[in-house]
Design a protein around this motif. Structure first.
Motif, PDB file in Angstrom:
ATOM      1  N   ALA A  12       0.851  -1.192   0.000  1.00  0.00           N
ATOM      2  CA  ALA A  12       0.000   0.000   0.000  1.00  0.00           C
ATOM      3  C   ALA A  12       0.885   1.240   0.000  1.00  0.00           C
ATOM      4  N   THR A  13       0.368   2.324  -0.536  1.00  0.00           N
ATOM      5  CA  THR A  13       1.079   3.596  -0.526  1.00  0.00           C
ATOM      6  C   THR A  13       0.593   4.437   0.650  1.00  0.00           C
ATOM      7  N   THR A  14       1.292   5.525   0.898  1.00  0.00           N
ATOM      8  CA  THR A  14       0.852   6.463   1.931  1.00  0.00           C
ATOM      9  C   THR A  14      -0.551   6.954   1.605  1.00  0.00           C
ATOM     10  N   GLU A  15      -0.808   7.208   0.338  1.00  0.00           N
ATOM     11  CA  GLU A  15      -2.133   7.691  -0.079  1.00  0.00           C
ATOM     12  C   GLU A  15      -3.220   6.666   0.229  1.00  0.00           C
ATOM     13  N   ASP A  16      -2.927   5.387   0.060  1.00  0.00           N
ATOM     14  CA  ASP A  16      -3.891   4.340   0.410  1.00  0.00           C
ATOM     15  C   ASP A  16      -4.247   4.418   1.894  1.00  0.00           C
ATOM     16  N   ILE A  17      -3.230   4.618   2.721  1.00  0.00           N
ATOM     17  CA  ILE A  17      -3.442   4.699   4.171  1.00  0.00           C
ATOM     18  C   ILE A  17      -4.199   5.973   4.530  1.00  0.00           C
ATOM     19  N   VAL A  18      -3.829   7.079   3.916  1.00  0.00           N
ATOM     20  CA  VAL A  18      -4.506   8.358   4.157  1.00  0.00           C
ATOM     21  C   VAL A  18      -5.999   8.233   3.867  1.00  0.00           C
ATOM     22  N   ARG A  19      -6.328   7.661   2.720  1.00  0.00           N
ATOM     23  CA  ARG A  19      -7.739   7.517   2.336  1.00  0.00           C
ATOM     24  C   ARG A  19      -8.483   6.543   3.242  1.00  0.00           C
ATOM     25  N   ALA A  20      -7.863   5.427   3.558  1.00  0.00           N
ATOM     26  CA  ALA A  20      -8.531   4.397   4.363  1.00  0.00           C
ATOM     27  C   ALA A  20      -8.794   4.848   5.794  1.00  0.00           C
ATOM     28  N   ALA A  21      -7.833   5.566   6.384  1.00  0.00           N
ATOM     29  CA  ALA A  21      -7.960   5.955   7.789  1.00  0.00           C
ATOM     30  C   ALA A  21      -8.530   7.353   7.970  1.00  0.00           C
ATOM     31  N   GLY A  22      -8.622   8.119   6.885  1.00  0.00           N
ATOM     32  CA  GLY A  22      -9.158   9.472   6.986  1.00  0.00           C
ATOM     33  C   GLY A  22      -8.237  10.404   7.761  1.00  0.00           C
ATOM     34  N   VAL A  23      -6.929  10.245   7.553  1.00  0.00           N
ATOM     35  CA  VAL A  23      -5.944  11.070   8.241  1.00  0.00           C
ATOM     36  C   VAL A  23      -5.067  11.768   7.215  1.00  0.00           C
ATOM     37  N   THR A  24      -4.154  12.609   7.696  1.00  0.00           N
ATOM     38  CA  THR A  24      -3.254  13.329   6.800  1.00  0.00           C
ATOM     39  C   THR A  24      -1.943  12.568   6.626  1.00  0.00           C
ATOM     40  N   ARG A  26       0.881  13.796   7.236  1.00  0.00           N
ATOM     41  CA  ARG A  26       1.664  14.131   8.430  1.00  0.00           C
ATOM     42  C   ARG A  26       1.346  13.157   9.569  1.00  0.00           C
ATOM     43  N   THR A  27       0.080  12.796   9.700  1.00  0.00           N
ATOM     44  CA  THR A  27      -0.324  11.837  10.737  1.00  0.00           C
ATOM     45  C   THR A  27       0.292  10.471  10.465  1.00  0.00           C
ATOM     46  N   VAL A  28       0.274  10.037   9.215  1.00  0.00           N
ATOM     47  CA  VAL A  28       0.887   8.747   8.858  1.00  0.00           C
ATOM     48  C   VAL A  28       2.373   8.775   9.225  1.00  0.00           C
ATOM     49  N   ALA A  29       3.061   9.850   8.899  1.00  0.00           N
ATOM     50  CA  ALA A  29       4.487   9.969   9.222  1.00  0.00           C
ATOM     51  C   ALA A  29       4.700   9.932  10.739  1.00  0.00           C
ATOM     52  N   ALA A  30       3.820  10.586  11.485  1.00  0.00           N
ATOM     53  CA  ALA A  30       3.932  10.587  12.953  1.00  0.00           C
ATOM     54  C   ALA A  30       3.710   9.175  13.494  1.00  0.00           C
ATOM     55  N   TRP A  31       2.735   8.460  12.953  1.00  0.00           N
ATOM     56  CA  TRP A  31       2.466   7.096  13.420  1.00  0.00           C
ATOM     57  C   TRP A  31       3.644   6.173  13.138  1.00  0.00           C
ATOM     58  N   VAL A  32       4.313   6.384  12.018  1.00  0.00           N
ATOM     59  CA  VAL A  32       5.509   5.598  11.714  1.00  0.00           C
ATOM     60  C   VAL A  32       6.595   5.927  12.746  1.00  0.00           C
ATOM     61  N   ALA A  33       6.809   7.215  13.009  1.00  0.00           N
ATOM     62  CA  ALA A  33       7.836   7.649  13.962  1.00  0.00           C
ATOM     63  C   ALA A  33       7.547   7.131  15.377  1.00  0.00           C
ATOM     64  N   GLN A  34       6.262   6.999  15.729  1.00  0.00           N
ATOM     65  CA  GLN A  34       5.867   6.537  17.062  1.00  0.00           C
ATOM     66  C   GLN A  34       5.810   5.013  17.165  1.00  0.00           C
ATOM     67  N   GLY A  35       6.039   4.327  16.063  1.00  0.00           N
ATOM     68  CA  GLY A  35       6.048   2.875  16.077  1.00  0.00           C
ATOM     69  C   GLY A  35       4.686   2.229  15.931  1.00  0.00           C
ATOM     70  N   ILE A  66      -6.003   2.210  14.288  1.00  0.00           N
ATOM     71  CA  ILE A  66      -5.392   3.300  15.048  1.00  0.00           C
ATOM     72  C   ILE A  66      -6.290   4.531  15.018  1.00  0.00           C
ATOM     73  N   ALA A  67      -6.780   4.879  13.831  1.00  0.00           N
ATOM     74  CA  ALA A  67      -7.644   6.061  13.697  1.00  0.00           C
ATOM     75  C   ALA A  67      -8.910   5.915  14.536  1.00  0.00           C
ATOM     76  N   HIS A  68      -9.491   4.727  14.520  1.00  0.00           N
ATOM     77  CA  HIS A  68     -10.703   4.469  15.300  1.00  0.00           C
ATOM     78  C   HIS A  68     -10.414   4.621  16.798  1.00  0.00           C
ATOM     79  N   ARG A  69      -9.320   4.044  17.267  1.00  0.00           N
ATOM     80  CA  ARG A  69      -8.951   4.133  18.684  1.00  0.00           C
ATOM     81  C   ARG A  69      -8.659   5.571  19.098  1.00  0.00           C
ATOM     82  N   ARG A  70      -7.932   6.296  18.250  1.00  0.00           N
ATOM     83  CA  ARG A  70      -7.609   7.698  18.572  1.00  0.00           C
ATOM     84  C   ARG A  70      -8.878   8.538  18.622  1.00  0.00           C
ATOM     85  N   ALA A  71      -9.806   8.304  17.696  1.00  0.00           N
ATOM     86  CA  ALA A  71     -11.073   9.045  17.685  1.00  0.00           C
ATOM     87  C   ALA A  71     -11.899   8.734  18.929  1.00  0.00           C
ATOM     88  N   ALA A  72     -11.709   7.544  19.488  1.00  0.00           N
ATOM     89  CA  ALA A  72     -12.436   7.153  20.700  1.00  0.00           C
ATOM     90  C   ALA A  72     -11.783   7.713  21.961  1.00  0.00           C
TER      91      ALA A  72
END
Length: 102
Positions: A12-24, A26-35, A66-72
């Motif tokens: 998957a590409t970053t764009e695939d993740i952005v669209r699927a999770a509804g995030v930016t 920058r958020t994807v990059a932060a999630w990678v940095a945070q493990g 992750i997006a679902h948990r963070r939104a909760a």
């Protein structure tokens, strides 16, 4: 006209993740940095295809989780702990077969 990318469906590409999770991005990059997400592999398709990140396909579902948990309202530490627990059976840890008997 730019040619569409021909990608292996196992990735998957970053764009695939952005669209699927509804995030930016920058958020994807932060999630990678945070493990929370695996580090992507950089792939170049040459000109005019450019360079893009390639994640394992399972990272899309993980990003949705992750997006679902963070939104909760869960913290990053809580989400990371939950992911570690979910990943444990795949590593052979924490399964009922490995649990100490009383």
């Amino acid at each position: 006209m730019t040619q569409p990318r021909r990608l292996d469906p196992a990735f998957a590409t970053t764009e695939d993740i952005v669209r699927a999770a509804g995030v930016t991005r920058r958020t994807v990059a932060a999630w990678v940095a945070q493990g929370l997400l695996p580090a992507p592999t950089k792939v170049s398709q040459g000109s005019p295809g450019g360079v893009f990140n390639r994640f394992p396909a399972w990272a899309v579902e993980r990003a949705r989780y992750i997006a679902h948990r963070r939104a909760a309202g869960f913290t990053i530490a809580e989400v990371l702990a939950a992911l570690t627990e979910l990943d444990a059976p795949q590593r052979g840890e924490g399964s009922a077969a490995n649990a100490p008997r009383r």
